[in-house]
Motif scaffolding. Structure first.
Motif, mmCIF file in Angstrom:
data_model
loop_
_atom_site.group_PDB
_atom_site.id
_atom_site.type_symbol
_atom_site.label_atom_id
_atom_site.label_comp_id
_atom_site.label_asym_id
_atom_site.label_seq_id
_atom_site.Cartn_x
_atom_site.Cartn_y
_atom_site.Cartn_z
ATOM 1 N N THR A 28 0.833 -1.196 0.000
ATOM 2 C CA THR A 28 0.000 0.000 0.000
ATOM 3 C C THR A 28 0.870 1.249 0.000
ATOM 4 O O THR A 28 2.007 1.243 0.443
ATOM 5 C CB THR A 28 -0.935 0.011 1.227
ATOM 6 N N GLY A 29 0.297 2.319 -0.523
ATOM 7 C CA GLY A 29 1.022 3.577 -0.625
ATOM 8 C C GLY A 29 1.809 3.727 -1.896
ATOM 9 O O GLY A 29 2.185 4.845 -2.266
ATOM 10 N N VAL A 30 2.044 2.613 -2.614
ATOM 11 C CA VAL A 30 2.919 2.636 -3.785
ATOM 12 C C VAL A 30 2.136 2.199 -5.019
ATOM 13 O O VAL A 30 1.479 1.158 -5.013
ATOM 14 C CB VAL A 30 4.139 1.717 -3.590
ATOM 15 N N TRP A 31 2.219 2.973 -6.080
ATOM 16 C CA TRP A 31 1.574 2.653 -7.353
ATOM 17 C C TRP A 31 2.381 1.574 -8.052
ATOM 18 O O TRP A 31 3.553 1.747 -8.338
ATOM 19 C CB TRP A 31 1.519 3.918 -8.205
ATOM 20 N N GLN A 32 1.749 0.428 -8.359
ATOM 21 C CA GLN A 32 2.490 -0.710 -8.925
ATOM 22 C C GLN A 32 1.828 -1.317 -10.150
ATOM 23 O O GLN A 32 2.057 -2.463 -10.481
ATOM 24 C CB GLN A 32 2.648 -1.802 -7.854
ATOM 25 N N GLY A 33 0.988 -0.570 -10.827
ATOM 26 C CA GLY A 33 0.399 -1.059 -12.060
ATOM 27 C C GLY A 33 -1.021 -1.557 -11.883
ATOM 28 O O GLY A 33 -1.530 -1.752 -10.788
ATOM 29 N N SER A 34 -1.682 -1.794 -13.025
ATOM 30 C CA SER A 34 -3.118 -2.050 -13.023
ATOM 31 C C SER A 34 -3.484 -3.369 -12.365
ATOM 32 O O SER A 34 -4.516 -3.469 -11.687
ATOM 33 C CB SER A 34 -3.661 -2.009 -14.455
ATOM 34 N N ALA A 35 -2.692 -4.427 -12.562
ATOM 35 C CA ALA A 35 -3.031 -5.723 -11.971
ATOM 36 C C ALA A 35 -3.007 -5.650 -10.445
ATOM 37 O O ALA A 35 -3.892 -6.188 -9.763
ATOM 38 C CB ALA A 35 -2.066 -6.799 -12.465
ATOM 39 N N THR A 36 -2.004 -4.976 -9.898
ATOM 40 C CA THR A 36 -1.928 -4.828 -8.444
ATOM 41 C C THR A 36 -3.046 -3.924 -7.935
ATOM 42 O O THR A 36 -3.662 -4.201 -6.897
ATOM 43 C CB THR A 36 -0.560 -4.270 -8.041
ATOM 44 N N ASN A 37 -3.341 -2.848 -8.671
ATOM 45 C CA ASN A 37 -4.453 -1.985 -8.279
ATOM 46 C C ASN A 37 -5.760 -2.762 -8.218
ATOM 47 O O ASN A 37 -6.593 -2.550 -7.328
ATOM 48 C CB ASN A 37 -4.599 -0.824 -9.264
ATOM 49 N N PHE A 38 -5.959 -3.675 -9.183
ATOM 50 C CA PHE A 38 -7.175 -4.478 -9.206
ATOM 51 C C PHE A 38 -7.318 -5.282 -7.913
ATOM 52 O O PHE A 38 -8.380 -5.277 -7.279
ATOM 53 C CB PHE A 38 -7.153 -5.418 -10.417
ATOM 54 N N VAL A 39 -6.261 -5.961 -7.508
ATOM 55 C CA VAL A 39 -6.330 -6.760 -6.287
ATOM 56 C C VAL A 39 -6.525 -5.854 -5.070
ATOM 57 O O VAL A 39 -7.257 -6.195 -4.134
ATOM 58 C CB VAL A 39 -5.074 -7.635 -6.147
#
Length: 519
Positions: A57-68
């Motif tokens: 959390t706190g870190v932008w890591q791409g769309s797949a991680t955002n989805f989860v």
């Protein structure tokens, strides 16, 4: 003036039929990494375009991680099925003045490990994300926090140093989740959350199983009993899994599959414009430390060719920056760089590179559109004398190299973290991350964008952003290429899901709380 915003939960129809099981062919699993390790006949079967990196959390890591993140976590705010900003873990909030926010939490909140979620967790989480030393990509929205007071277990008062009209939207970003204090470090995966689903099983390279979290604050309205996620890195295999019925839903339909998926009986293609592509730079040393060289790249890009090559023209050329739908700002920031290779060569000569130079262009082998965009950019740069070698690792390698600055220039595709123009602050200040120009900062652009964020009238906002983009045009924090249509697709048996518009498309996992399935 006091404003009060109370949450609203929407019920959705309960399904009348259970899911039927469908096995994923072993050849597909071997080739594509598809298939969850603990599939259930009652769960939504989801084909995800990439294996999420470590959930932080706190870190932008791409769309797949955002989805989860949208499934297992919640922040104080969230988005509803229309993409509207609504309270999440907060039941309501008040703003007694422009810099004070008083949040009242829902009663009896718990994390998925059974521990209570209180105002202390809100304080520790947001203070961590607002700390530049933590590497947070939420800094642009949370750095205005001057004080967080825990009034009680269920009430927190947040005081800002200055007005910030994007503050509430930053609290709805999936990575702004409230998590246990033990998770607030770079080493601990943030798998314990307070969202509608719990991560029960995860098999590297294969998939994951998420079960409904019965103690989620809106659990009575969540229809899905669980989600079986299978990883399909290959776009064709992912589309095949959907049209053959092996999965019920997929994210990221590749553009070459738009027509095929959209014309398949029993399948719905939901596309929205929003994400944009650009070239980022390593500005710490070498040619791209010189803004004239970066400007040369911006003029060298043939955006029409890139749009055709990567997206079959499913998007728009972008010669400036993406701005929100705001009548007062119409046209501001639209045209910063035209396609002008002669001007590009002049700038290179003025910068001391009349004969060009060699450079490495970072892309990825995992996403075809980024490969195709990189090939188009490579051709454009070679035409002005920059001899480009492509470096295309898998997505996890792309993340690592981008975050470490292991590139000369790179192609990226992203959205703004919020729809407010302040999303651009993430590209000109704060800690380095994989999708912004490495080592880049501009106090002057930061000051102008911040003035726009603080402005209380349209005239002042427009003047601030015009100043920011005059600086943008010649300092070039990134060189825009195009926008693209982003599509999810799903069986007609899936009801209630929405592909949210614009930048919010990657937060569409939030709407699975409203989703049901009948077969």
């Amino acid at each position: 003036m006091r404003t009060t915003f109370t949450s609203r939960l929407r019920a959705v129809a309960r399904p009348t039929a259970a899911l039927t099981a469908a096995a994923v062919a072993s050849m597909t699993l071997a080739a594509c990494g598809g298939g969850s390790s603990a599939a259930s006949t009652d769960n939504l079967r989801f084909g995800l375009s990439a294996e999420p990196v470590t959930l932080t959390t706190g870190v932008w890591q791409g769309s797949a991680t955002n989805f989860v993140m949208t499934l297992i976590h919640r922040g104080l705010m969230t988005l509803d099925e229309s993409g509207e900003l609504v309270p999440g873990l907060a039941e309501s909030f008040e703003t007694p003045d422009p810099t004070t926010y008083v949040f009242t939490l829902r009663d009896d909140l718990t994390f998925s490990d059974g521990s209570p979620l209180t105002g202390e967790n809100v304080k520790s989480s947001l203070e961590y994300y607002a700390n530049p030393d933590a590497g947070s990509t939420l800094i642009a929205g949370l750095s205005d926090i001057s004080d967080i007071t825990v009034d009680s277990d269920t009430q927190v008062t947040i005081t800002l140093a200055e007005p910030n009209n994007a503050f509430l939207e930053y609290l709805a970003v999936p990575t702004a989740a409230i998590v246990p204090e033990a998770s607030l470090n770079a080493e601990t995966p943030n798998t314990v959350g307070a969202g509608p689903f719990v991560l029960e099983d995860q098999q590297e390279g294969v998939g994951m199983t998420l079960d409904k979290f019965d103690d989620f604050y809106g659990a009575e309205d969540v229809e899905l009993e669980g989600i079986d996620v299978s990883y399909y890195a290959d776009g064709d295999a992912r589309a095949n899994a959907l049209v053959s019925g092996d999965v019920d839903m997929i994210d990221y339909v590749t553009w070459e599959n738009f027509d095929r998926v959209g014309s398949t009986d029993g399948v719905e293609l939901a596309a929205q414009p929003g994400p944009f592509q650009y070239v980022q730079f390593n500005t710490t040393e070498g040619p791209f430390a010189d803004p004239q060289v970066r400007e040369a790249v911006a003029y060298a890009i043939n955006r029409e060719n890139a749009l055709t090559a990567a997206f079959q023209s499913n998007g728009e050329e972008l010669a400036g920056v993406v701005m929100p739908d705001d009548a007062a700002l119409e046209g501001v920031g639209d045209d910063l760089w035209s396609y002008d290779p002669d001007r590009a060569q002049e700038l290179l000569a003025e910068a001391g590179y009349p004969d060009g130079f060699e450079a490495t262009l970072l892309a990825t082998s995992q996403y075809t559109f980024l490969q195709d965009t990189a090939l188009s950019v490579q051709q454009d740069l070679q035409a002005i004398g920059i001899d480009v070698t492509l470096d295309a690792p898998d997505w996890s390698g792309r993340l690592e190299k981008g975050a470490a600055g292991d590139y000369d220039l790179a192609v990226s595709g992203d959205v703004g973290i919020v729809t407010n123009p302040s999303y651009l602050l993430g590209f000109v200040e704060g800690p380095d991350n994989f999708n912004r120009s490495f080592g880049y900062s501009s106090p002057e652009i930061t000051e102008a964008l911040t003035a726009g964020l603080r402005a209380t009238d349209d005239e002042s906002r427009v003047a601030a952003y015009e100043e920011a983009f005059d600086l943008f045009a010649t300092d070039v924090p990134f060189a825009s290429i195009d926008t693209r249509d982003q599509a999810w697709a799903y069986s007609d048996d899936v009801e209630g899901f929405t592909n949210l518009s614009g930048f919010h498309t990657f937060f569409s996992g939030y709407t699975l709380v409203n989703t049901s399935i009948e077969r």
